[in-house]
Design a protein around this motif. Structure first.
Motif, PDB file in Angstrom:
ATOM      1  N   SER A   6     -13.012  11.542   1.565  1.00  0.00           N
ATOM      2  CA  SER A   6     -13.122  10.687   0.379  1.00  0.00           C
ATOM      3  C   SER A   6     -12.356  11.345  -0.758  1.00  0.00           C
ATOM      4  O   SER A   6     -12.912  12.120  -1.531  1.00  0.00           O
ATOM      5  N   PRO A   7     -11.042  11.074  -0.868  1.00  0.00           N
ATOM      6  CA  PRO A   7     -10.226  11.740  -1.893  1.00  0.00           C
ATOM      7  C   PRO A   7     -10.614  11.297  -3.302  1.00  0.00           C
ATOM      8  O   PRO A   7     -11.174  10.217  -3.517  1.00  0.00           O
ATOM      9  N   TYR A   8     -10.265  12.150  -4.255  1.00  0.00           N
ATOM     10  CA  TYR A   8     -10.665  11.903  -5.642  1.00  0.00           C
ATOM     11  C   TYR A   8     -10.040  10.645  -6.211  1.00  0.00           C
ATOM     12  O   TYR A   8     -10.593  10.017  -7.129  1.00  0.00           O
ATOM     13  N   TRP A   9      -8.860  10.249  -5.696  1.00  0.00           N
ATOM     14  CA  TRP A   9      -8.141   9.125  -6.292  1.00  0.00           C
ATOM     15  C   TRP A   9      -8.592   7.769  -5.768  1.00  0.00           C
ATOM     16  O   TRP A   9      -8.183   6.726  -6.285  1.00  0.00           O
ATOM     17  N   ALA A  10      -9.422   7.745  -4.718  1.00  0.00           N
ATOM     18  CA  ALA A  10      -9.786   6.481  -4.082  1.00  0.00           C
ATOM     19  C   ALA A  10     -10.435   5.484  -5.045  1.00  0.00           C
ATOM     20  O   ALA A  10     -10.092   4.292  -5.029  1.00  0.00           O
ATOM     21  N   PRO A  11     -11.383   5.891  -5.914  1.00  0.00           N
ATOM     22  CA  PRO A  11     -11.993   4.898  -6.815  1.00  0.00           C
ATOM     23  C   PRO A  11     -11.024   4.300  -7.825  1.00  0.00           C
ATOM     24  O   PRO A  11     -11.279   3.220  -8.374  1.00  0.00           O
ATOM     25  N   SER A  12      -9.901   4.977  -8.102  1.00  0.00           N
ATOM     26  CA  SER A  12      -8.962   4.490  -9.112  1.00  0.00           C
ATOM     27  C   SER A  12      -7.949   3.504  -8.555  1.00  0.00           C
ATOM     28  O   SER A  12      -7.290   2.803  -9.321  1.00  0.00           O
ATOM     29  N   LEU A  13      -7.812   3.440  -7.228  1.00  0.00           N
ATOM     30  CA  LEU A  13      -6.828   2.565  -6.601  1.00  0.00           C
ATOM     31  C   LEU A  13      -7.502   1.332  -6.013  1.00  0.00           C
ATOM     32  O   LEU A  13      -8.725   1.297  -5.841  1.00  0.00           O
ATOM     33  N   ALA A  14      -6.721   0.321  -5.715  1.00  0.00           N
ATOM     34  CA  ALA A  14      -7.242  -0.928  -5.150  1.00  0.00           C
ATOM     35  C   ALA A  14      -7.220  -0.835  -3.629  1.00  0.00           C
ATOM     36  O   ALA A  14      -6.161  -0.648  -3.029  1.00  0.00           O
ATOM     37  N   ARG A  15      -8.373  -0.950  -3.022  1.00  0.00           N
ATOM     38  CA  ARG A  15      -8.463  -0.908  -1.563  1.00  0.00           C
ATOM     39  C   ARG A  15      -7.889  -2.193  -0.976  1.00  0.00           C
ATOM     40  O   ARG A  15      -8.254  -3.289  -1.383  1.00  0.00           O
ATOM     41  N   THR A  16      -6.984  -2.054  -0.034  1.00  0.00           N
ATOM     42  CA  THR A  16      -6.315  -3.231   0.533  1.00  0.00           C
ATOM     43  C   THR A  16      -6.875  -3.638   1.887  1.00  0.00           C
ATOM     44  O   THR A  16      -7.182  -4.796   2.113  1.00  0.00           O
ATOM     45  N   THR A  17      -6.997  -2.699   2.819  1.00  0.00           N
ATOM     46  CA  THR A  17      -7.473  -3.061   4.152  1.00  0.00           C
ATOM     47  C   THR A  17      -7.891  -1.804   4.894  1.00  0.00           C
ATOM     48  O   THR A  17      -7.628  -0.680   4.444  1.00  0.00           O
ATOM     49  N   SER A  36       0.843  -1.207   0.000  1.00  0.00           N
ATOM     50  CA  SER A  36       0.000   0.000   0.000  1.00  0.00           C
ATOM     51  C   SER A  36       0.872   1.249   0.000  1.00  0.00           C
ATOM     52  O   SER A  36       1.882   1.325   0.696  1.00  0.00           O
ATOM     53  N   THR A  37       0.453   2.222  -0.792  1.00  0.00           N
ATOM     54  CA  THR A  37       1.172   3.495  -0.874  1.00  0.00           C
ATOM     55  C   THR A  37       0.282   4.687  -0.556  1.00  0.00           C
ATOM     56  O   THR A  37       0.760   5.821  -0.538  1.00  0.00           O
ATOM     57  N   HIS A  38      -0.997   4.460  -0.314  1.00  0.00           N
ATOM     58  CA  HIS A  38      -1.930   5.537  -0.045  1.00  0.00           C
ATOM     59  C   HIS A  38      -2.844   5.140   1.114  1.00  0.00           C
ATOM     60  O   HIS A  38      -3.101   3.947   1.339  1.00  0.00           O
ATOM     61  N   TYR A  39      -3.347   6.130   1.790  1.00  0.00           N
ATOM     62  CA  TYR A  39      -4.382   5.908   2.808  1.00  0.00           C
ATOM     63  C   TYR A  39      -5.088   7.232   3.067  1.00  0.00           C
ATOM     64  O   TYR A  39      -4.591   8.308   2.724  1.00  0.00           O
ATOM     65  N   HIS A  40      -6.249   7.135   3.650  1.00  0.00           N
ATOM     66  CA  HIS A  40      -6.967   8.324   4.092  1.00  0.00           C
ATOM     67  C   HIS A  40      -7.841   7.940   5.278  1.00  0.00           C
ATOM     68  O   HIS A  40      -8.102   6.756   5.520  1.00  0.00           O
ATOM     69  N   TRP A  73      -1.698   0.666  -5.840  1.00  0.00           N
ATOM     70  CA  TRP A  73      -1.966   0.818  -7.260  1.00  0.00           C
ATOM     71  C   TRP A  73      -2.317  -0.532  -7.871  1.00  0.00           C
ATOM     72  O   TRP A  73      -1.664  -1.549  -7.586  1.00  0.00           O
ATOM     73  N   PRO A  74      -3.313  -0.577  -8.766  1.00  0.00           N
ATOM     74  CA  PRO A  74      -3.730  -1.872  -9.330  1.00  0.00           C
ATOM     75  C   PRO A  74      -2.862  -2.350 -10.490  1.00  0.00           C
ATOM     76  O   PRO A  74      -2.830  -3.539 -10.788  1.00  0.00           O
ATOM     77  N   GLY A  75      -2.169  -1.455 -11.165  1.00  0.00           N
ATOM     78  CA  GLY A  75      -1.415  -1.847 -12.352  1.00  0.00           C
ATOM     79  C   GLY A  75       0.055  -2.084 -12.076  1.00  0.00           C
ATOM     80  O   GLY A  75       0.459  -2.550 -11.007  1.00  0.00           O
ATOM     81  N   ALA A  76       0.878  -1.713 -13.069  1.00  0.00           N
ATOM     82  CA  ALA A  76       2.314  -1.953 -12.967  1.00  0.00           C
ATOM     83  C   ALA A  76       2.935  -1.170 -11.824  1.00  0.00           C
ATOM     84  O   ALA A  76       3.920  -1.606 -11.219  1.00  0.00           O
ATOM     85  N   PRO A  78       3.694  12.684  -8.447  1.00  0.00           N
ATOM     86  CA  PRO A  78       2.971  11.912  -9.462  1.00  0.00           C
ATOM     87  C   PRO A  78       1.470  11.905  -9.198  1.00  0.00           C
ATOM     88  O   PRO A  78       1.018  11.976  -8.064  1.00  0.00           O
ATOM     89  N   ASP A  79       0.709  11.830 -10.251  1.00  0.00           N
ATOM     90  CA  ASP A  79      -0.750  11.773 -10.165  1.00  0.00           C
ATOM     91  C   ASP A  79      -1.164  10.325  -9.909  1.00  0.00           C
ATOM     92  O   ASP A  79      -0.879   9.443 -10.721  1.00  0.00           O
ATOM     93  N   PRO A  80      -1.834  10.029  -8.804  1.00  0.00           N
ATOM     94  CA  PRO A  80      -2.187   8.628  -8.497  1.00  0.00           C
ATOM     95  C   PRO A  80      -3.128   8.019  -9.518  1.00  0.00           C
ATOM     96  O   PRO A  80      -3.053   6.824  -9.803  1.00  0.00           O
ATOM     97  N   VAL A  81      -4.013   8.831 -10.106  1.00  0.00           N
ATOM     98  CA  VAL A  81      -4.947   8.294 -11.102  1.00  0.00           C
ATOM     99  C   VAL A  81      -4.207   7.895 -12.362  1.00  0.00           C
ATOM    100  O   VAL A  81      -4.468   6.847 -12.958  1.00  0.00           O
ATOM    101  N   ALA A  82      -3.244   8.725 -12.780  1.00  0.00           N
ATOM    102  CA  ALA A  82      -2.479   8.411 -13.985  1.00  0.00           C
ATOM    103  C   ALA A  82      -1.616   7.170 -13.776  1.00  0.00           C
ATOM    104  O   ALA A  82      -1.529   6.306 -14.655  1.00  0.00           O
ATOM    105  N   LEU A  83      -0.975   7.066 -12.613  1.00  0.00           N
ATOM    106  CA  LEU A  83      -0.136   5.897 -12.357  1.00  0.00           C
ATOM    107  C   LEU A  83      -0.970   4.629 -12.191  1.00  0.00           C
ATOM    108  O   LEU A  83      -0.469   3.526 -12.402  1.00  0.00           O
ATOM    109  N   ALA A  84      -2.216   4.757 -11.782  1.00  0.00           N
ATOM    110  CA  ALA A  84      -3.072   3.577 -11.672  1.00  0.00           C
ATOM    111  C   ALA A  84      -3.318   2.950 -13.032  1.00  0.00           C
ATOM    112  O   ALA A  84      -3.629   1.762 -13.136  1.00  0.00           O
ATOM    113  N   GLN A  85      -3.157   3.736 -14.112  1.00  0.00           N
ATOM    114  CA  GLN A  85      -3.358   3.232 -15.470  1.00  0.00           C
ATOM    115  C   GLN A  85      -2.050   2.837 -16.144  1.00  0.00           C
ATOM    116  O   GLN A  85      -2.048   2.456 -17.308  1.00  0.00           O
ATOM    117  N   ALA A  86      -0.934   2.912 -15.406  1.00  0.00           N
ATOM    118  CA  ALA A  86       0.359   2.560 -15.998  1.00  0.00           C
ATOM    119  C   ALA A  86       0.407   1.072 -16.297  1.00  0.00           C
ATOM    120  O   ALA A  86      -0.008   0.242 -15.485  1.00  0.00           O
TER     121      ALA A  86
END
Length: 354
Positions: free
Chosen positions: A234-245, A225-229, A255-258, A287-295
């Protein structure tokens, strides 16, 4: 006095009384002696069969945060509950069974593989600075959390240190973007929280967790995990990332991708820690978390755009600040902070070599 004279009735009565008293005292002495003879063996026999119960050594229990005066607030005991509450049984109508089952089932961790151990290295100054910065993040972000919640925050910081998208120093990650009104990586670095003097017990507790994390201890439940809140935002990037715990009052993401694969966490700590405190520059962005989620590859991570500076700061959101120096200093002298007045610039130096 005539000894042959017969005693008077009064004298005879006194003699009889003295005789009865003497016999009574003699009888009491005999009874007392008999009781002592019988009681001593009985007491000895009873004590001989009395079991010896070993007493457990006394232990000192350190009070938890909500039990310490001055370190609690109404409802703070909630954050010391078990991280994963047991499932609850709820009665529901047949049509509502599936919906109620989802609410009653605790969130399952999908953190993925655990992070590799990261050990602080470099000079003694580097290690000291890394510990101070990590302790600050743990304290100001999760002072009221349990040990698990504080360890989770520490792991996120170290995951970012190891990731190619962030600075390779602990202080660089913690204070990235702190000079900006919005866009700081951790909200406590730019919202004035550091003006509040930390409690001694809370700081020592956070420091112990920081030292363990920088010595290579990995908190596996948050994985990579690299993010939390917090639960309150409810940050804008939350729907783009994979919730872990979910641990305590924080929700963790990866991040869900590479960018979320282990290969992206290849950096190690080599020292070069900047001085703890707010960053000086305000122009660069992280870095933009939404953009990196699509990497889709590691090469595309470096080409991802920066995050917007207009986004509001939230605990654990993406920062915006320049990467601090990545090479360790050649000696133990502290680098210039850029905030020393000119008349004090040479403080501590020899006027003339001895």
């Amino acid at each position: 006095m005539d000894r042959t004279a017969r005693p008077t009735p009064q004298q005879l009565l006194a003699q009889r009384r003295r005789a009865r008293k003497s016999r009574r005292l003699s009888l009491l002495r005999r009874i007392g002696a008999l009781v002592a003879v019988l009681a001593v063996p009985a007491i000895a026999a009873e004590s001989a069969f009395e079991p010896q119960i070993a007493q457990a050594p006394a232990t000192t229990v350190e009070p938890m945060g909500f039990e310490t005066p001055g370190e609690s607030f109404p409802g703070s005991a909630f954050y010391y509950l078990a991280d994963t509450p047991p499932a609850i049984e709820v009665l529901a109508a047949p049509g509502e069974a599936a919906e109620v089952a989802d609410l009653a089932t605790p969130a399952q961790s999908i953190a993925g593989p655990a992070a590799a151990a990261l050990v602080a290295s470099g000079t003694g100054v580097d290690i000291m600075r890394a510990q101070e910065c990590l302790t600050s993040a743990i304290y100001y972000e999760a002072a009221s959390e349990s040990a698990a919640g504080q360890s989770a925050v520490a792991q996120v910081v170290l995951n970012r240190v190891a990731h190619s998208a962030w600075p390779s120093t602990v202080c660089g990650v913690v204070f990235q973007g702190s000079a900006r009104a919005t866009g700081c990586q951790f909200s406590f670095t730019c919202d004035g929280s550091m003006a509040r003097r930390p409690s001694r017990g809370g700081w020592e507790r956070a420091s112990r967790i920081a030292r363990a994390a920088l010595a290579g201890k990995v908190y596996e439940p948050v994985g990579l995990s690299t993010h939390y809140h917090t639960l309150a935002v409810s940050p804008y990037w939350a729907p783009s990332l994979a919730r872990t715990t979910v641990i305590g009052a924080h929700v963790f993401y990866r991040w869900p991708g590479a960018a979320g694969e282990r290969a992206a966490f290849a950096f190690r700590h080599f020292g070069g820690e900047p001085q703890p405190g707010r960053a000086a520059a305000t122009t660069a962005s992280g870095p933009d978390p939404v953009a990196l989620a699509q990497a889709t590859s590691l090469d595309s991570i470096a080409q991802a755009p920066a995050s917007s500076a207009a986004l509001p700061a939230a605990s654990g959101t993406m920062p915006a600040a320049p990467s601090p120096m990545a090479t360790p200093p050649s000696n133990d002298r502290l680098p210039a902070a850029g905030q020393v007045r000119s008349e004090y610039a040479n403080s501590g130096r020899w006027i003339e070599r001895p």
